[in-house]
Design a protein around this motif. Structure first.
Motif, short mmCIF file in Angstrom:
data_model
loop_
_atom_site.label_atom_id
_atom_site.label_comp_id
_atom_site.label_asym_id
_atom_site.label_seq_id
_atom_site.Cartn_x
_atom_site.Cartn_y
_atom_site.Cartn_z
N THR A 156 0.82 -1.21 0.00
CA THR A 156 0.00 0.00 0.00
C THR A 156 0.86 1.26 0.00
O THR A 156 0.43 2.30 -0.50
N GLU A 159 1.75 1.67 -3.46
CA GLU A 159 0.52 2.03 -4.16
C GLU A 159 0.27 3.54 -4.12
O GLU A 159 0.06 4.17 -5.16
N HIS A 197 -7.57 8.91 -0.90
CA HIS A 197 -7.24 7.50 -1.14
C HIS A 197 -6.65 6.94 0.15
O HIS A 197 -5.59 7.38 0.60
N ALA A 199 -5.35 3.51 1.87
CA ALA A 199 -4.93 2.13 1.62
C ALA A 199 -4.47 1.52 2.94
O ALA A 199 -3.34 1.76 3.38
N SER A 276 -9.09 1.57 -0.32
CA SER A 276 -8.34 0.43 -0.84
C SER A 276 -8.05 -0.50 0.33
O SER A 276 -6.94 -0.60 0.83
N SER A 309 -14.81 -2.06 -1.20
CA SER A 309 -14.70 -3.49 -1.45
C SER A 309 -15.68 -4.25 -0.58
O SER A 309 -15.90 -3.90 0.58
N THR A 318 -4.17 -5.64 -5.50
CA THR A 318 -4.87 -4.37 -5.30
C THR A 318 -4.01 -3.20 -5.74
O THR A 318 -4.51 -2.23 -6.33
N MET A 322 -5.29 -0.54 -8.53
CA MET A 322 -5.43 0.88 -8.23
C MET A 322 -4.63 1.75 -9.22
O MET A 322 -5.09 2.80 -9.66
#
Length: 326
Positions: A156, A159, A197, A199, A276, A309, A318, A322
């Motif tokens: 993450t 990410e 966002h 995560a 996320s 989700s 994931t 993303m």
């Protein structure tokens, strides 16, 4: 029912035998509406009961196309949401949080808080009625203090950094908080970023199982039942201490953002919130009242759209999804 069971049982492996909505769902749910919807392409939906947990967009039509391919579907908590005035368009700013250090010590969290120059932590504002015995300084479900620990999600961090890079290439202003800086207070201090966002790990605790027959209440439930908005949320840095049953230290947050608290965020003008994380789309279903959980809370806070989700999601896959999405 088979789809609901699949959602509850689905883990990190997407089994090919998992039951998804099919032609029977189309015949039962959507076909009766088609006459009234003739010629319309944008559909506002306020589903009730178990329909809140069914991703209507993936129901296949007879021609093989999914409903999301045929219609612009807009999910609402209530039809009155259509009457809301459009919020002012936010600047191209994004808040991105990932890879929290869940086992952050008090000393480390205090240092991180000082590094970010946050004002002194204020007492939380109660947004719903709590049982008389519930401590106002620690707005989490009492089922959270189970002694478990949360595994890190290194993917993450990569990410949110990759997403930030994509946004910066398009002249977006991004605020990235990872590791020890991935604090709950970062989200609480946000002021209408255009995109949020988050995560991290999410949670949805099933409804409390109260043996009312022992209490002589019959079918009635005691008034001490928790608000369902305490039973779903997100974990941030330092959350392990809360899971161990420790009260938050003075001036520090508890690392757990419940749906109740998320409803008080300043997201008016925020176009998109991406969670996320696992199980963020679940919630306590009440017929006639929608779903009590993160989706309702974030919409009440002002978010125009929420991506969530319904089941557990693997870290690396994931991250790839993303990046493609953005």
């Amino acid at each position: 029912l088979p789809f609901q069971q699949s959602v509850q049982a689905r883990g990190f492996s997407l089994r090919p035998e998992a039951s998804l909505p099919g032609a029977d769902a189309y015949e039962l749910i959507w076909k009766p509406l088609e006459t009234a919807l003739a010629g319309r392409t944008r559909i506002y939906l306020s589903p009730d009961g178990v329909l809140n947990q069914l991703p209507l967009g993936i129901i296949p039509a007879p021609d093989g196309k999914l409903l999301m391919e045929r219609y612009d579907l807009r999910l609402l908590s209530s039809t009155k949401d259509i009457l809301r005035s459009a919020p002012p368009r936010a600047a191209t700013t994004a808040l991105l949080v990932g890879d929290p250090v869940f086992d952050l010590s008090e000393e480390q969290q205090r240092a991180a808080t000082q590094k970010l120059a946050f004002p002194r932590q204020q007492a939380p504002v109660l947004m719903a009625a709590l049982p008389p015995h519930a401590p106002s300084s620690n707005l989490v479900s009492r089922d959270q203090g189970n002694g478990s620990t949360l595994p890190r999600l290194p993917g993450t961090g990569a990410e949110v950094n990759a997403i930030a890079e994509l946004m910066q290439e398009r002249q977006w202003q991004t605020s990235v908080y990872i590791n020890e800086l991935a604090l709950k207070r970062v989200v609480e201090q946000a002021s209408s970023p255009r995109v949020v966002h988050l995560a991290t790990h999410g949670f949805f605790l099933p409804d409390q199982q109260i043996k009312t027959e022992r209490m002589g209440l019959g079918d009635r439930q005691p008034s001490g039942l928790e608000d369902p908005m305490l039973r779903s949320g997100l974990y941030f840095a330092g959350a392990d201490r809360t899971l161990a049953g420790k009260p938050p230290a003075e001036g520090l947050d508890n690392g757990v953002l419940t749906a109740m608290e998320a409803g008080s965020l300043n997201l008016r003008g925020t176009e998109l919130v991406v969670l996320s994380a696992c199980n963020t789309g679940q919630g306590d279903v009440k017929n006639g009242e929608g779903v009590f959980g993160l989706r309702r809370a974030l919409q009440e806070a002002g978010a125009q759209a929420v991506l969530m989700s319904l089941w557990s999601v693997p870290d690396q896959e994931t991250q790839d999804l993303m990046k493609r999405f953005y």
